[in-house]
Design a protein around this motif. Sequence first.
Motif, PDB file in Angstrom:
ATOM      1  N   GLY A 207      12.627 -12.566 -70.426  1.00  0.00           N
ATOM      2  CA  GLY A 207      12.031 -13.548 -69.533  1.00  0.00           C
ATOM      3  C   GLY A 207      10.553 -13.798 -69.714  1.00  0.00           C
ATOM      4  O   GLY A 207       9.904 -14.369 -68.836  1.00  0.00           O
ATOM      5  N   ALA A 208       9.998 -13.385 -70.858  1.00  0.00           N
ATOM      6  CA  ALA A 208       8.571 -13.582 -71.116  1.00  0.00           C
ATOM      7  C   ALA A 208       8.378 -13.943 -72.592  1.00  0.00           C
ATOM      8  O   ALA A 208       9.229 -13.639 -73.418  1.00  0.00           O
ATOM      9  CB  ALA A 208       7.801 -12.305 -70.792  1.00  0.00           C
ATOM     10  N   PRO A 209       7.244 -14.571 -72.905  1.00  0.00           N
ATOM     11  CA  PRO A 209       6.965 -14.832 -74.322  1.00  0.00           C
ATOM     12  C   PRO A 209       6.948 -13.508 -75.081  1.00  0.00           C
ATOM     13  O   PRO A 209       6.528 -12.485 -74.542  1.00  0.00           O
ATOM     14  CB  PRO A 209       5.580 -15.471 -74.307  1.00  0.00           C
ATOM     15  N   SER A 210       7.420 -13.547 -76.313  1.00  0.00           N
ATOM     16  CA  SER A 210       7.551 -12.306 -77.066  1.00  0.00           C
ATOM     17  C   SER A 210       6.654 -12.277 -78.302  1.00  0.00           C
ATOM     18  O   SER A 210       5.750 -11.474 -78.391  1.00  0.00           O
ATOM     19  CB  SER A 210       9.023 -12.111 -77.466  1.00  0.00           C
ATOM     20  N   CYS A 211       6.901 -13.157 -79.248  1.00  0.00           N
ATOM     21  CA  CYS A 211       6.141 -13.134 -80.494  1.00  0.00           C
ATOM     22  C   CYS A 211       4.808 -13.879 -80.331  1.00  0.00           C
ATOM     23  O   CYS A 211       4.551 -14.524 -79.314  1.00  0.00           O
ATOM     24  CB  CYS A 211       6.954 -13.751 -81.620  1.00  0.00           C
ATOM     25  N   LEU A 212       3.988 -13.798 -81.344  1.00  0.00           N
ATOM     26  CA  LEU A 212       2.671 -14.440 -81.343  1.00  0.00           C
ATOM     27  C   LEU A 212       2.778 -15.929 -81.058  1.00  0.00           C
ATOM     28  O   LEU A 212       2.123 -16.462 -80.157  1.00  0.00           O
ATOM     29  CB  LEU A 212       1.986 -14.187 -82.692  1.00  0.00           C
ATOM     30  N   VAL A 213       3.626 -16.618 -81.790  1.00  0.00           N
ATOM     31  CA  VAL A 213       3.759 -18.067 -81.604  1.00  0.00           C
ATOM     32  C   VAL A 213       4.418 -18.380 -80.263  1.00  0.00           C
ATOM     33  O   VAL A 213       4.071 -19.371 -79.618  1.00  0.00           O
ATOM     34  CB  VAL A 213       4.512 -18.706 -82.786  1.00  0.00           C
ATOM     35  N   GLY A 214       5.325 -17.551 -79.809  1.00  0.00           N
ATOM     36  CA  GLY A 214       5.911 -17.750 -78.483  1.00  0.00           C
ATOM     37  C   GLY A 214       4.854 -17.726 -77.397  1.00  0.00           C
ATOM     38  O   GLY A 214       4.850 -18.560 -76.481  1.00  0.00           O
ATOM     39  N   HIS A 215       3.922 -16.782 -77.496  1.00  0.00           N
ATOM     40  CA  HIS A 215       2.817 -16.722 -76.535  1.00  0.00           C
ATOM     41  C   HIS A 215       1.955 -17.976 -76.612  1.00  0.00           C
ATOM     42  O   HIS A 215       1.576 -18.552 -75.587  1.00  0.00           O
ATOM     43  CB  HIS A 215       1.948 -15.486 -76.790  1.00  0.00           C
ATOM     44  N   VAL A 216       1.637 -18.393 -77.824  1.00  0.00           N
ATOM     45  CA  VAL A 216       0.782 -19.576 -78.006  1.00  0.00           C
ATOM     46  C   VAL A 216       1.452 -20.813 -77.428  1.00  0.00           C
ATOM     47  O   VAL A 216       0.837 -21.554 -76.635  1.00  0.00           O
ATOM     48  CB  VAL A 216       0.445 -19.780 -79.502  1.00  0.00           C
TER      49      VAL A 216
END
Length: 109
Positions: free
Chosen positions: A42-51
């Motif tokens: 339920g949260a951003p995981s990888c670097l690009v997911g966070h971005v």
Amino acid sequence: MDKINVSDEQVRSVLRTVALERPEYVYDEQDEDGSCQYVNNGAPSCLVGHVLHRLGVPLDVLREREGDKALHVARDLLSVSDVTAGCLNRAQIRQDDGETWGDAIAGLV
């Protein structure tokens, strides 16, 4: 989903910010086929997911794009140049190859 209207500099700035918040972090949450996950628990995981999430991409949209290359996801969801989409893709590849987030963005932003 309509493309999110952001500048190349905004994307690069968010990429830099996310990576430098955890510069020594080594991502190791790939799925069973070795692909990174844009969303995990339920949260951003990888670097690009966070971005992408910080730029306004909803988690459910990111979840639908699991397995897609960052290059295609960026081109489809953001109004950025191919150069910036490629920058995100290169950072993602470096991350997936075991580089720290700080090293993954070196020379890209």
